[in-house]
Design a protein around this motif. Structure first.
Motif, PDB file in Angstrom:
ATOM      1  N   LYS A  83       0.632  -1.050   0.259  1.00 56.45           N
ATOM      2  CA  LYS A  83      -0.177  -0.296   0.150  1.00 56.45           C
ATOM      3  C   LYS A  83       0.472   1.155  -0.164  1.00 56.45           C
ATOM      4  CE  LYS A  83      -0.787   0.251   4.722  1.00 56.45           C
ATOM      5  NZ  LYS A  83      -0.521   1.794   4.940  1.00 56.45           N
ATOM      6  N   ILE A 198      -5.598   0.563  -2.098  1.00 57.87           N
ATOM      7  CA  ILE A 198      -4.574  -0.579  -3.323  1.00 57.87           C
ATOM      8  C   ILE A 198      -3.032  -1.469  -2.550  1.00 57.87           C
ATOM      9  CG2 ILE A 198      -3.649  -1.058  -5.408  1.00 57.87           C
ATOM     10  CD1 ILE A 198      -6.967  -0.656  -5.262  1.00 57.87           C
ATOM     11  N   GLU A 229      -4.311 -10.909  -7.283  1.00 62.37           N
ATOM     12  CA  GLU A 229      -4.666  -9.540  -6.648  1.00 62.37           C
ATOM     13  C   GLU A 229      -4.111  -8.338  -7.149  1.00 62.37           C
ATOM     14  OE1 GLU A 229      -7.124 -12.713  -2.861  1.00 62.37           O
ATOM     15  OE2 GLU A 229      -5.427 -10.908  -2.569  1.00 62.37           O
ATOM     16  N   THR A 230      -2.646  -8.404  -6.235  1.00 63.02           N
ATOM     17  CA  THR A 230      -2.032  -7.478  -6.144  1.00 63.02           C
ATOM     18  C   THR A 230      -2.078  -6.445  -7.716  1.00 63.02           C
ATOM     19  OG1 THR A 230      -1.090  -8.143  -4.071  1.00 63.02           O
ATOM     20  CG2 THR A 230      -0.062  -6.404  -5.131  1.00 63.02           C
ATOM     21  N   GLU A 233      -4.726  -4.790  -8.689  1.00 62.57           N
ATOM     22  CA  GLU A 233      -4.555  -3.455  -8.052  1.00 62.57           C
ATOM     23  C   GLU A 233      -4.079  -2.752  -8.204  1.00 62.57           C
ATOM     24  OE1 GLU A 233      -5.060  -4.161  -3.988  1.00 62.57           O
ATOM     25  OE2 GLU A 233      -6.625  -6.402  -3.915  1.00 62.57           O
ATOM     26  N   ARG A 234      -2.508  -2.968  -8.807  1.00 65.01           N
ATOM     27  CA  ARG A 234      -1.500  -2.112  -9.296  1.00 65.01           C
ATOM     28  C   ARG A 234      -1.930  -1.566 -10.577  1.00 65.01           C
ATOM     29  NH1 ARG A 234       2.527  -0.964  -6.358  1.00 65.01           N
ATOM     30  NH2 ARG A 234       3.558  -0.516  -7.784  1.00 65.01           N
ATOM     31  N   GLY A 250      -9.252   0.190  -2.625  1.00 62.05           N
ATOM     32  CA  GLY A 250     -10.502  -0.924  -4.444  1.00 62.05           C
ATOM     33  C   GLY A 250      -9.558  -1.931  -3.477  1.00 62.05           C
ATOM     34  N   TYR A 251     -10.283  -3.177  -3.939  1.00 59.72           N
ATOM     35  CA  TYR A 251      -9.309  -4.449  -3.324  1.00 59.72           C
ATOM     36  C   TYR A 251     -10.080  -5.684  -4.445  1.00 59.72           C
ATOM     37  CZ  TYR A 251     -13.793  -5.392  -1.359  1.00 59.72           C
ATOM     38  OH  TYR A 251     -15.724  -5.338  -1.446  1.00 59.72           O
ATOM     39  N   ALA A 252      -8.346  -6.578  -4.691  1.00 56.69           N
ATOM     40  CA  ALA A 252      -9.538  -7.849  -5.658  1.00 56.69           C
ATOM     41  C   ALA A 252      -9.180  -9.490  -4.529  1.00 56.69           C
ATOM     42  CB  ALA A 252      -8.126  -7.685  -6.632  1.00 56.69           C
ATOM     43  N   LEU A 262     -12.266  -7.479  -9.023  1.00 57.05           N
ATOM     44  CA  LEU A 262     -11.545  -6.256  -8.673  1.00 57.05           C
ATOM     45  C   LEU A 262     -13.515  -5.311  -7.802  1.00 57.05           C
ATOM     46  CD1 LEU A 262      -9.355  -3.909  -7.760  1.00 57.05           C
ATOM     47  CD2 LEU A 262      -9.298  -3.593 -10.539  1.00 57.05           C
ATOM     48  N   ALA A 264     -13.368  -1.017  -6.922  1.00 57.05           N
ATOM     49  CA  ALA A 264     -12.543   0.050  -6.861  1.00 57.05           C
ATOM     50  C   ALA A 264     -14.014   1.096  -6.892  1.00 57.05           C
ATOM     51  CB  ALA A 264     -11.753   0.246  -7.138  1.00 57.05           C
ATOM     52  N   GLY A 290      -7.401  -5.128 -13.311  1.00 57.12           N
ATOM     53  CA  GLY A 290      -7.266  -3.561 -13.664  1.00 57.12           C
ATOM     54  C   GLY A 290      -7.733  -2.442 -14.053  1.00 57.12           C
TER      55      GLY A 290
END
Length: 311
Positions: A83, A198, A229-230, A233-234, A250-252, A262, A264, A290
């Motif tokens: 984050k 994120i 997930e990351t 998000e990124r 937001g989060y996946a 995802l 957001a 994303g």
């Protein structure tokens, strides 16, 4: 590729950062009992500065010195809270993330000395936080509460609250767990009330691209769900091109059957405007998901909203 005898891990010197390094050292020792690790501590400009992060150029204030130690060859591995790693610009040339560890809790927690929940706090209660994401969402859900600026590590913030600088705090559950202070949690907020930042709850392991031995050794610590997930998000944050004063959340979520979603949100600073998007990947790869969610928010006017916020 061979397993290195020694891995030097660069880290911020805060209790939180060192606790994160200890987790990596423990996981490495389980996988490679013979390996030695040592910590190379650095103090970043973000740690020294107690004002607004935007004055330092945003979140990169916590990563610049760590990146420099890695690129100079003074360390082999950096451990980052994802984050805190900017996604609006690429990683420093010559470095990469070799793994993301299994994800911790992504939610925010309320800390109140008298055990009150957010709904029970009297009107006018002062909530200690400098996070534009938390401020915007609190303004939306609890407009009767007042946010007061508060920076510093979790222990320092709790000391400031005890000294009367705030009536309650909002802190990340994962951070409190890492430093063994989860006993202070009054209430854990659902993601519907407080959408996370994120990269919440994810530790990333950064290496030099040419250091194949270290990459090969630490990549085995990675968690496939956290990676998917990351990555989603990124890429979302990268396409949004938000700055550190942008209330973006937001989060996946990777399901066991392989599906990936995802969700957001983008907020105006005072919480009056909320843009929301939620998509499932289907066969899409994480970065495409994303991108798709970012485009959905941009179609709703997110670019104009972000650009209208001073930074």
């Amino acid at each position: 590729m061979s397993t290195p005898e020694l891995i030097r891990i660069v880290s911020r010197a805060s209790p939180m950062a060192l606790a994160q390094v200890e987790r990596v050292r423990a996981e490495l020792a389980r996988l490679h009992p013979g390996i030695r690790t040592e910590v190379v501590p650095v103090t970043t400009s973000g740690d020294r500065w107690m004002g607004s992060l935007s004055a330092l150029g945003g979140k990169g204030a916590f990563t610049k010195e760590v990146d420099a130690a890695l690129l100079a060859g003074e360390a082999d591995l950096a451990v980052h809270c994802m984050k805190d790693v900017p996604a609006d610009r690429p990683l420093p040339a010559g470095t990469m993330f070799a793994a993301y560890l299994k994800r911790d809790d992504i939610r925010d927690a309320v800390i109140h000395p008298g055990g009150l929940t957010l709904d029970e706090l009297p009107a006018g209660s002062r909530i200690g936080t400098s996070s534009v994401r938390r401020i915007a969402q609190l303004a939306m859900s609890h407009p009767e509460l007042e946010c007061v600026p508060m920076r510093g590590n979790a222990n320092r913030r709790m000391e400031k609250m005890e000294a009367g600088e705030a009536d309650a705090l909002l802190l990340a559950v994962s951070g409190l767990e890492r430093i063994g202070r989860e006993d202070r949690i009054t209430e854990i907020l659902p993601v519907e009330t407080m959408c996370p930042p994120i990269g919440a709850g994810v530790l990333g392991l950064q290496c030099r691209e040419d250091d194949e031995d270290t990459i090969g050794t630490v990549s085995a610590l990675g968690d496939p769900a956290a990676w998917r997930e990351t990555s989603a998000e990124r890429m979302f944050l990268h396409v949004m091109q938000g700055h550190c004063n942008s209330p973006i959340a937001g989060y996946a979520k990777a399901e066991r059957d392989g599906r990936l979603s995802l969700r957001a949100r983008v907020f105006s600073p005072e919480g009056k405007v909320v843009l929301d998007a939620h998509e499932w990947a289907g066969p899409l790869d994480p970065p495409t998901l994303g991108t798709s969610v970012a485009v959905a928010l941009l179609r709703q006017g997110a670019r104009e909203l972000i650009d209208s916020i001073p930074h």
